[in-house]
Design an enzyme around this catalytic site. Structure first.
Site, PDB file in Angstrom:
ATOM      1  N   HIS A 187      12.914 -71.533 -28.268  1.00 47.76           N
ATOM      2  CA  HIS A 187      12.239 -70.035 -28.373  1.00 47.76           C
ATOM      3  C   HIS A 187      10.292 -71.254 -28.406  1.00 47.76           C
ATOM      4  O   HIS A 187       9.301 -70.604 -28.020  1.00 47.76           O
ATOM      5  CB  HIS A 187      12.286 -69.469 -29.449  1.00 47.76           C
ATOM      6  CG  HIS A 187      11.968 -67.845 -30.251  1.00 47.76           C
ATOM      7  ND1 HIS A 187      10.755 -68.583 -31.206  1.00 47.76           N
ATOM      8  CD2 HIS A 187      11.963 -67.081 -29.986  1.00 47.76           C
ATOM      9  CE1 HIS A 187       9.893 -67.306 -31.205  1.00 47.76           C
ATOM     10  NE2 HIS A 187      10.833 -66.325 -30.903  1.00 47.76           N
ATOM     11  N   ASP A 243       7.575 -72.848 -35.223  1.00 49.81           N
ATOM     12  CA  ASP A 243       8.207 -72.413 -34.390  1.00 49.81           C
ATOM     13  C   ASP A 243       9.418 -73.184 -34.560  1.00 49.81           C
ATOM     14  O   ASP A 243      10.218 -74.374 -35.349  1.00 49.81           O
ATOM     15  CB  ASP A 243       7.791 -72.040 -33.028  1.00 49.81           C
ATOM     16  CG  ASP A 243       8.350 -71.008 -32.574  1.00 49.81           C
ATOM     17  OD1 ASP A 243      10.314 -70.850 -32.256  1.00 49.81           O
ATOM     18  OD2 ASP A 243       7.772 -69.793 -31.702  1.00 49.81           O
ATOM     19  N   SER A 267       7.860 -61.557 -30.129  1.00 52.86           N
ATOM     20  CA  SER A 267       7.258 -63.328 -30.351  1.00 52.86           C
ATOM     21  C   SER A 267       6.894 -63.971 -28.845  1.00 52.86           C
ATOM     22  O   SER A 267       5.865 -64.867 -28.581  1.00 52.86           O
ATOM     23  CB  SER A 267       8.869 -64.501 -29.881  1.00 52.86           C
ATOM     24  OG  SER A 267       9.726 -64.272 -31.309  1.00 52.86           O
TER      25      SER A 267
END
Length: 293
Positions: free
Chosen positions: A83, A51, A238
């Site tokens: 994220h 990520d 996600s």
């Protein structure tokens, strides 16, 4: 006298006022606020987060998160975006995670803008395939990829290599409200591809769908860890994928094998409870088998 087979006794733990996604995966019905889970909680497992990196010092990781390698080409061995930290929190945060005792490994392939190249992503994937055997993960390894791009045979091949190395791979279906077969690594058959649901047990309007989707998991309005040391509520497939990666680590910690783990989750999942799911898409919401109601 008689001798009976000795049973394994496990301790069931509960988390009150849990994030809705955690409560949902340990309940038969929506609307709950308690997360019920076996106290083993992914002990002995490791979770690679491919990520934007992880802010490893976040208190919710309790020292279980480690930054391993950066393939984003930015020279910043941390999470400049948020994220990856959010995803890691859902996999294994003490408060926000499914598997609260797993070890978390950051493999950075996306920069502060959440962007990266196919070559960088593939390099990160290949690193995970090779690195996993060197880590102390006696119960097994899961990998989460909450990212995607256009269909790529090279990315799918790298994903297949992760699974053939004996690692469980959860990937986001994508947020284009289209068939997931047009993106990678979502279209890789050996990966466990995850669509997103919301609090009302409806398929998220943005979620990709189609025959390559294996499972559905909470993805809308998910609260988890952020790279400023605080928390943030965000939405997407996600956020759904790390619920599956975390549940993978949870089941591995309980003694399940990596081989067939995605199928095992389908078996344990709640069938046909999610609204607005196209007929060609698996209507299976993940469940840990602990909750009663």
């Amino acid at each position: 006298e008689f001798i009976e087979q000795d049973a394994v006794v496990t301790i069931s733990a509960t988390q009150e006022d849990a994030p809705w996604g955690l409560a949902r995966i340990s309940s038969q019905e929506p609307g709950g606020t308690t997360y019920t889970y076996d106290d083993s909680a992914g002990t002995g497992t490791c979770a690679y987060i491919i990520d934007t990196g992880i802010y490893t010092n976040h208190t919710d990781f309790g020292g279980r998160a480690k930054f391993l390698k950066n393939f984003a080409g930015d020279g910043q061995d941390t999470d400049g975006n948020g994220h990856g930290t959010h995803v890691a929190g859902t996999v294994g945060g003490t408060t926000y995670g499914v598997a609260k005792k797993t070890s978390l490994f950051a493999v950075k392939v996306l920069d502060a803008n959440g962007q990266g190249s196919n070559s960088g992503v593939i390099a990160g994937m290949d690193f995970v395939t090779k690195d996993a055997s060197s880590q102390n993960c006696p119960k097994g390894v899961v990998v989460n990829m909450s990212l995607g791009g256009p269909s790529s045979s090279a990315v799918n091949r790298a994903a297949a290599e992760i699974t053939s190395a004996g690692l469980f791979l959860a990937v986001a279906a994508g947020n284009e409200a289209t068939d997931a077969s047009s993106s990678s690594p979502a279209s890789e058959e050996s990966a466990c591809t995850v669509g997103a649901t919301d609090k009302t047990d409806t398929l998220a309007e943005y979620s990709n769908f189609g025959s390559v989707v294996d499972l559905l998991a909470p993805g809308t309005d998910i609260k988890s860890t952020w790279n400023d040391g605080r928390t943030k509520i965000i939405s997407g497939t996600s956020m759904a994928s790390p619920h599956v990666a975390g549940l993978g680590a949870y089941f591995l910690g309980l003694g399940q094998k990596v081989q067939g783990l995605c199928d095992y989750m389908v078996e344990k999942g709640l069938k046909d409870v999610i609204q607005s799911v196209p007929s060609d898409t698996a209507n299976v919401l993940i469940n840990n088998g602990e909750g009663s109601a």
